[in-house]
Motif scaffolding. Structure first.
Motif, PDB file in Angstrom:
ATOM      1  N   LYS A 244      64.659  17.627  51.216  1.00  0.00           N
ATOM      2  CA  LYS A 244      65.807  17.512  52.116  1.00  0.00           C
ATOM      3  C   LYS A 244      65.693  18.505  53.263  1.00  0.00           C
ATOM      4  O   LYS A 244      65.964  18.170  54.426  1.00  0.00           O
ATOM      5  N   MET A 245      65.262  19.732  52.960  1.00  0.00           N
ATOM      6  CA  MET A 245      65.103  20.752  53.987  1.00  0.00           C
ATOM      7  C   MET A 245      64.046  20.320  55.009  1.00  0.00           C
ATOM      8  O   MET A 245      64.258  20.427  56.228  1.00  0.00           O
ATOM      9  N   TYR A 258      64.617  26.767  62.765  1.00  0.00           N
ATOM     10  CA  TYR A 258      65.272  26.603  61.455  1.00  0.00           C
ATOM     11  C   TYR A 258      65.249  27.920  60.687  1.00  0.00           C
ATOM     12  O   TYR A 258      66.245  28.330  60.085  1.00  0.00           O
ATOM     13  N   LEU A 259      64.098  28.573  60.736  1.00  0.00           N
ATOM     14  CA  LEU A 259      63.960  29.847  60.026  1.00  0.00           C
ATOM     15  C   LEU A 259      64.861  30.908  60.641  1.00  0.00           C
ATOM     16  O   LEU A 259      65.465  31.720  59.912  1.00  0.00           O
ATOM     17  N   ASP A 260      64.985  30.907  61.972  1.00  0.00           N
ATOM     18  CA  ASP A 260      65.882  31.847  62.651  1.00  0.00           C
ATOM     19  C   ASP A 260      67.308  31.711  62.110  1.00  0.00           C
ATOM     20  O   ASP A 260      67.958  32.704  61.771  1.00  0.00           O
ATOM     21  N   ALA A 264      69.389  34.381  59.821  1.00  0.00           N
ATOM     22  CA  ALA A 264      70.616  34.923  60.414  1.00  0.00           C
ATOM     23  C   ALA A 264      71.820  34.708  59.519  1.00  0.00           C
ATOM     24  O   ALA A 264      72.703  35.569  59.425  1.00  0.00           O
ATOM     25  N   HIS A 265      71.862  33.561  58.839  1.00  0.00           N
ATOM     26  CA  HIS A 265      72.996  33.243  57.965  1.00  0.00           C
ATOM     27  C   HIS A 265      72.723  33.590  56.502  1.00  0.00           C
ATOM     28  O   HIS A 265      73.513  33.243  55.627  1.00  0.00           O
ATOM     29  N   LYS A 266      71.603  34.271  56.257  1.00  0.00           N
ATOM     30  CA  LYS A 266      71.223  34.699  54.904  1.00  0.00           C
ATOM     31  C   LYS A 266      71.208  33.528  53.925  1.00  0.00           C
ATOM     32  O   LYS A 266      71.672  33.632  52.787  1.00  0.00           O
ATOM     33  N   GLN A 267      70.671  32.409  54.398  1.00  0.00           N
ATOM     34  CA  GLN A 267      70.550  31.228  53.559  1.00  0.00           C
ATOM     35  C   GLN A 267      69.206  31.234  52.827  1.00  0.00           C
ATOM     36  O   GLN A 267      68.199  31.672  53.369  1.00  0.00           O
ATOM     37  N   LYS A 268      69.211  30.713  51.617  1.00  0.00           N
ATOM     38  CA  LYS A 268      67.981  30.615  50.854  1.00  0.00           C
ATOM     39  C   LYS A 268      67.082  29.547  51.458  1.00  0.00           C
ATOM     40  O   LYS A 268      67.548  28.452  51.796  1.00  0.00           O
TER      41      LYS A 268
END
Length: 397
Positions: A244-245, A258-260, A264-268
């Motif tokens: 999905k990612m 996407y990585l930025d 920034a949002h501390k997402q896994k």
């Protein structure tokens, strides 16, 4: 109230009381099954490097190794393969039960129910009897793939396909799932995937299996509890989320932005990082090679270029923190190319990991002590009970 909260916070201080959330780094058992060196990126089953097993062994031979401790002789392997082949079919009662499941239900929930139901058919708990143990191993290794494939067809309104005795273990599963005999390369690559996922030390589902086993319940309940644990997105469910990612990223050039946002949002970042490995998971490297073999034969998956671009970006920016691709990152791409639906990725993981769960079940029985960890109580010490009519306001107001 503030003084009480301060006291609670002090109790939760891991330096003060030695609390290790999630039992990270806390040994709770001894095992001779699996050895992991997370610094070197090495994984061994019973002393054999995973790369050697994936290249030279078969899943059933590796299963025998994991559960009984040594590679089988040619005769032992033939006998084991024949026993598994003879027990692939499941009772019509199990199939009828699956027909009552909602078609929208997740296959992991169906698998957990079916695995538990086997305990009704083989309810004699003779765990001190070697023949009972052997038979239970054979039944679970043989029937779990049949159950997964059967539910896939039943939820589409079709009758399950019966196993074919002329097909080997992995080829037979793909046949039952896709309704066509698989290409030999596909069958071999799928078999290697099963080897890679068969065991990985005391992960969450294996710990669940050992805790359940320590009560001396039957092995079907042990496997059912492990399946329920594996279903979580932080464990076996991650490979679904990786696909999905990648589809959300869409193009290789989008991987940096996407990585930025994720950082920034501390997402896994799904498929990255592992509690054990500080380098690239050795299974991820092998799976990447398997994906390339499939693409060379059957055509590339467009998401593979996205995955490679994301791996490069993430390794450059997060590698210093020991965050690299884990086993989930490339496995979904392999499964998808093999024609396996996305929500079956985790059940396929379970088909493989049953081998490791049963190895730990046997090992637990060998020197059993029921698991009963302690806790740190952080609630109110004492309260005075009041009748309902005297409780004018909530107690925590």
């Amino acid at each position: 109230m503030l003084a009480e909260q301060k006291t609670i916070d002090q109790h939760l201080d891991p330096i003060t009381i030695g609390l290790r959330p999630g039992l990270e780094g806390v040994p709770v058992t001894q095992s001779a099954i699996c050895d992991i060196d997370g610094i070197k990126g090495e994984l061994k089953y019973r002393g054999y490097p995973i790369a050697d097993l994936a290249a030279q062994s078969s899943f059933l031979e590796t299963t025998y190794l994991l559960i009984w401790g040594n590679l089988p002789s040619p005769q032992q392997l033939r006998d084991f393969e024949r026993e598994v082949q003879m027990h692939r079919r499941v009772s019509f009662r199990v199939r009828d039960m699956m027909k009552c499941f909602p078609a929208s239900g997740h296959p992991m929930d169906a698998l957990q129910s079916c695995a538990a139901s086997l305990g009704l058919f083989y309810s004699r708990r003779a765990i001190d009897n070697p023949q009972y143990v052997y038979d239970a191993v054979v039944r679970l290794i043989a029937k779990i793939p049949t159950m997964v494939a059967a539910f896939q067809l039943i939820r589409k309104g079709q009758d399950p396909i019966q196993p074919r005795d002329d097909l080997a273990y992995s080829a037979n599963f793909l046949y039952m799932l896709t309704e066509r005999e698989p290409d030999p390369l596909s069958a071999r690559i799928f078999d290697r995937c099963l080897i890679l996922h068969a065991e990985h030390s005391l992960n969450a589902s294996t710990f669940s299996a050992r805790v359940t086993a320590s009560t001396l319940t039957d092995p079907y309940a042990v496997v059912a509890s492990a399946v329920g644990t594996l279903a979580g997105p932080l464990h076996g469910g991650a490979n679904e989320d990786v696909i999905k990612m990648l589809e959300d990223i869409r193009l290789p050039e989008n991987s940096s932005s996407y990585l930025d946002k994720a950082i920034a949002h501390k997402q896994k970042i799904m498929g990255f990082g592992h509690r054990e490995y500080k380098v690239k998971d050795p299974r991820a490297s092998i799976l990447q090679g398997l994906a390339e073999e499939l693409f060379a034969r059957f055509g590339k998956d467009e998401m593979y270029d996205v995955a490679r671009a994301l791996e490069k970006e993430a390794s450059n920016r997060l590698g210093a923190k020991g965050i690299y691709p884990n086993v989930d990152f490339y496995s979904g791409l392999v499964y998808r190319k093999l024609g396996i639906p996305r929500d079956l990725f985790t059940p396929v993981f379970a088909i493989s990991r049953v081998a490791g769960w049963l190895a730990h079940w046997r090992e637990q029985l060998g020197a059993n002590r029921i698991f009963r960890p302690s806790q740190i109580y952080t609630g109110v010490k004492t309260r005075k009970w009041k009748p309902a009519e005297e409780r004018s306001t909530p107690e925590n107001s």
